[in-house]
Design a protein around this motif. Structure first.
Motif, PDB file in Angstrom:
ATOM      1  N   PHE A 171       0.823  -1.205   0.000  1.00 19.05           N
ATOM      2  CA  PHE A 171       0.000   0.000   0.000  1.00 19.05           C
ATOM      3  C   PHE A 171       0.862   1.262   0.000  1.00 19.05           C
ATOM      4  CE2 PHE A 171      -2.080   3.354   2.508  1.00 19.05           C
ATOM      5  CZ  PHE A 171      -3.189   3.597   1.715  1.00 19.05           C
ATOM      6  N   VAL A 172       1.877   1.297   0.863  1.00 18.99           N
ATOM      7  CA  VAL A 172       2.726   2.485   0.984  1.00 18.99           C
ATOM      8  C   VAL A 172       3.523   2.724  -0.299  1.00 18.99           C
ATOM      9  CG1 VAL A 172       4.707   3.457   2.201  1.00 18.99           C
ATOM     10  CG2 VAL A 172       2.877   2.351   3.493  1.00 18.99           C
ATOM     11  N   VAL A 173       4.129   1.654  -0.835  1.00 19.21           N
ATOM     12  CA  VAL A 173       4.924   1.796  -2.059  1.00 19.21           C
ATOM     13  C   VAL A 173       4.046   2.234  -3.231  1.00 19.21           C
ATOM     14  CG1 VAL A 173       6.303   0.557  -3.768  1.00 19.21           C
ATOM     15  CG2 VAL A 173       6.688   0.155  -1.332  1.00 19.21           C
ATOM     16  N   SER A 174       2.891   1.623  -3.380  1.00 17.33           N
ATOM     17  CA  SER A 174       1.990   1.972  -4.481  1.00 17.33           C
ATOM     18  C   SER A 174       1.466   3.394  -4.330  1.00 17.33           C
ATOM     19  CB  SER A 174       0.813   0.992  -4.531  1.00 17.33           C
ATOM     20  OG  SER A 174       1.263  -0.329  -4.729  1.00 17.33           O
ATOM     21  N   LEU A 175       1.163   3.789  -3.087  1.00 13.42           N
ATOM     22  CA  LEU A 175       0.698   5.152  -2.846  1.00 13.42           C
ATOM     23  C   LEU A 175       1.783   6.170  -3.177  1.00 13.42           C
ATOM     24  CD1 LEU A 175      -1.780   6.691  -1.785  1.00 13.42           C
ATOM     25  CD2 LEU A 175      -0.713   6.655   0.484  1.00 13.42           C
ATOM     26  N   PHE A 176       3.030   5.832  -2.871  1.00 12.55           N
ATOM     27  CA  PHE A 176       4.166   6.695  -3.215  1.00 12.55           C
ATOM     28  C   PHE A 176       4.272   6.867  -4.728  1.00 12.55           C
ATOM     29  CE2 PHE A 176       8.603   7.011  -4.536  1.00 12.55           C
ATOM     30  CZ  PHE A 176       9.024   8.147  -3.860  1.00 12.55           C
ATOM     31  N   LEU A 177       4.132   5.767  -5.458  1.00 13.12           N
ATOM     32  CA  LEU A 177       4.222   5.829  -6.914  1.00 13.12           C
ATOM     33  C   LEU A 177       3.092   6.663  -7.511  1.00 13.12           C
ATOM     34  CD1 LEU A 177       5.179   2.114  -7.719  1.00 13.12           C
ATOM     35  CD2 LEU A 177       6.693   4.098  -7.606  1.00 13.12           C
ATOM     36  N   VAL A 178       1.897   6.522  -6.934  1.00 17.97           N
ATOM     37  CA  VAL A 178       0.758   7.294  -7.440  1.00 17.97           C
ATOM     38  C   VAL A 178       0.920   8.775  -7.137  1.00 17.97           C
ATOM     39  CG1 VAL A 178      -1.721   7.705  -7.153  1.00 17.97           C
ATOM     40  CG2 VAL A 178      -0.862   5.373  -7.344  1.00 17.97           C
ATOM     41  N   HIS A 179       1.355   9.074  -5.910  1.00 19.32           N
ATOM     42  CA  HIS A 179       1.462  10.471  -5.483  1.00 19.32           C
ATOM     43  C   HIS A 179       2.516  11.236  -6.281  1.00 19.32           C
ATOM     44  CE1 HIS A 179       1.190  13.893  -2.778  1.00 19.32           C
ATOM     45  NE2 HIS A 179       2.513  13.879  -2.663  1.00 19.32           N
ATOM     46  N   PHE A 180       3.647  10.604  -6.517  1.00 18.34           N
ATOM     47  CA  PHE A 180       4.727  11.288  -7.226  1.00 18.34           C
ATOM     48  C   PHE A 180       4.745  10.972  -8.721  1.00 18.34           C
ATOM     49  CE2 PHE A 180       6.177  11.200  -2.812  1.00 18.34           C
ATOM     50  CZ  PHE A 180       6.539  12.530  -2.626  1.00 18.34           C
ATOM     51  N   TYR A 239      -3.870   0.025  -8.821  1.00 17.12           N
ATOM     52  CA  TYR A 239      -4.312  -1.330  -8.483  1.00 17.12           C
ATOM     53  C   TYR A 239      -3.588  -1.830  -7.237  1.00 17.12           C
ATOM     54  CZ  TYR A 239      -5.079  -6.368  -8.972  1.00 17.12           C
ATOM     55  OH  TYR A 239      -5.406  -7.675  -8.742  1.00 17.12           O
ATOM     56  N   GLY A 240      -2.282  -1.515  -7.132  1.00 13.55           N
ATOM     57  CA  GLY A 240      -1.507  -1.911  -5.963  1.00 13.55           C
ATOM     58  C   GLY A 240      -2.016  -1.264  -4.686  1.00 13.55           C
ATOM     59  N   VAL A 241      -2.462  -0.004  -4.773  1.00 10.35           N
ATOM     60  CA  VAL A 241      -3.031   0.676  -3.612  1.00 10.35           C
ATOM     61  C   VAL A 241      -4.268  -0.057  -3.122  1.00 10.35           C
ATOM     62  CG1 VAL A 241      -4.195   2.778  -2.835  1.00 10.35           C
ATOM     63  CG2 VAL A 241      -2.101   2.952  -4.182  1.00 10.35           C
ATOM     64  N   GLY A 242      -5.143  -0.428  -4.067  1.00  6.39           N
ATOM     65  CA  GLY A 242      -6.370  -1.122  -3.698  1.00  6.39           C
ATOM     66  C   GLY A 242      -6.115  -2.492  -3.099  1.00  6.39           C
ATOM     67  N   VAL A 243      -5.226  -3.265  -3.745  1.00  4.99           N
ATOM     68  CA  VAL A 243      -4.926  -4.607  -3.252  1.00  4.99           C
ATOM     69  C   VAL A 243      -4.223  -4.544  -1.889  1.00  4.99           C
ATOM     70  CG1 VAL A 243      -3.585  -6.695  -3.682  1.00  4.99           C
ATOM     71  CG2 VAL A 243      -4.837  -5.612  -5.555  1.00  4.99           C
ATOM     72  N   GLY A 244      -3.243  -3.628  -1.765  1.00  2.00           N
ATOM     73  CA  GLY A 244      -2.533  -3.482  -0.494  1.00  2.00           C
ATOM     74  C   GLY A 244      -3.451  -3.094   0.643  1.00  2.00           C
ATOM     75  N   LEU A 245      -4.391  -2.181   0.361  1.00  3.33           N
ATOM     76  CA  LEU A 245      -5.337  -1.751   1.385  1.00  3.33           C
ATOM     77  C   LEU A 245      -6.254  -2.904   1.797  1.00  3.33           C
ATOM     78  CD1 LEU A 245      -6.431   0.616   3.043  1.00  3.33           C
ATOM     79  CD2 LEU A 245      -7.993   1.130   1.146  1.00  3.33           C
ATOM     80  N   TRP A 246      -6.689  -3.689   0.805  1.00  7.04           N
ATOM     81  CA  TRP A 246      -7.567  -4.826   1.115  1.00  7.04           C
ATOM     82  C   TRP A 246      -6.841  -5.873   1.953  1.00  7.04           C
ATOM     83  CZ3 TRP A 246      -7.241 -10.022  -0.357  1.00  7.04           C
ATOM     84  CH2 TRP A 246      -8.373 -10.799  -0.035  1.00  7.04           C
TER      85      TRP A 246
END
Length: 228
Positions: A58-67, A84-91
């Motif tokens: 979740f953290v890595v995917s959120l970093f990629l999305v944010h930047f 997709y990684g943010v969603g899967v990581g959060l789930w």
């Protein structure tokens, strides 16, 4: 505070020389990964290791999305992958948050598994066991895993991968003996199974092969891993 730390104790086994880490923990606690609540009653509270894995994803995917990192690869839009990684990581993270509790109650001859206080399953003791699992790679090398298993239980990995069969077998037998539960070898049919609890009315199982009369040499002691 100590009880909360123990919920994460299964995460602490190293990726290398894991059988040595397990042996050290068994020296400090004979009933590891359980704690003895009272005579013949053992309790294990834990969080699944998918909690930290989901959090990391979740953290890595959120970093990629944010930047907006890697949004294009060879002029192709790839922003969907980190989303997709943010969603899967959060789930994964949310589904792993509830604390698990496993109780082995030999006084009643039952085990009880619950998640956040809600009973998932309660059953006879023969349905909980330590299993030595085997896998192999593309080169034919065999690796062994030590797993705590049971009906309606999520498998708990005690040792992830090791090529040392004898040491893994000894640790598995030691844990099963201290917890007074069954131990099963990596082979389905083997004289190395140790069955302490049978289904009600069972007299024989085709998976159990009787031992020969010869006796094995002395078992290694937990101190042997000090020098490994």
């Amino acid at each position: 505070m100590t009880s909360h730390v123990k919920c994460f104790q299964l995460w602490a086994l190293g990726l290398f020389c894991t059988e040595r880490h397990l042996a050290k923990r068994l020296k400090n606690n004979n009933f590891y990964p359980f704690t003895q609540q009272q005579p013949n009653v053992f309790v294990l509270e834990y969080y699944l290791d998918t909690l930290w894995k989901g959090t990391l994803l979740f953290v890595v995917s959120l970093f990629l999305v944010h930047f907006n990192v890697g949004s294009q690869v060879r002029e192709q839009e790839t922003w969907g992958f980190p989303v997709y990684g943010v969603g899967v990581g959060l789930w994964i993270m949310i589904s792993s948050l509830p604390r698990r509790r496993l109780v082995l109650n030999h006084t009643c001859g039952m085990y009880h598994f619950s998640i956040e206080g809600r009973t998932v399953h309660q059953g006879p003791m023969h349905l909980v066991y330590v299993r030595l699992a085997r896998s192999s790679d593309a080169y034919g090398r065999c690796f062994f895993q030590l797993v705590l298993c049971g009906h309606k239980l999520e498998p708990l990995m005690l040792v992830h991968l090791s090529e040392r069969y004898e040491q893994m077998e000894f640790l598995g037998r030691h844990i099963a003996q201290k917890l007074n539960i069954n131990y099963f070898d990596c082979l389905d049919t083997s004289y190395r199974h140790v069955v302490r609890h049978w289904p009600l009315g069972a007299a024989f199982s085709p998976g159990i092969v009787l031992r020969s009369s010869r006796r094995y040499g002395p078992q290694p002691h937990l101190d042997m891993w000090r020098s490994v």
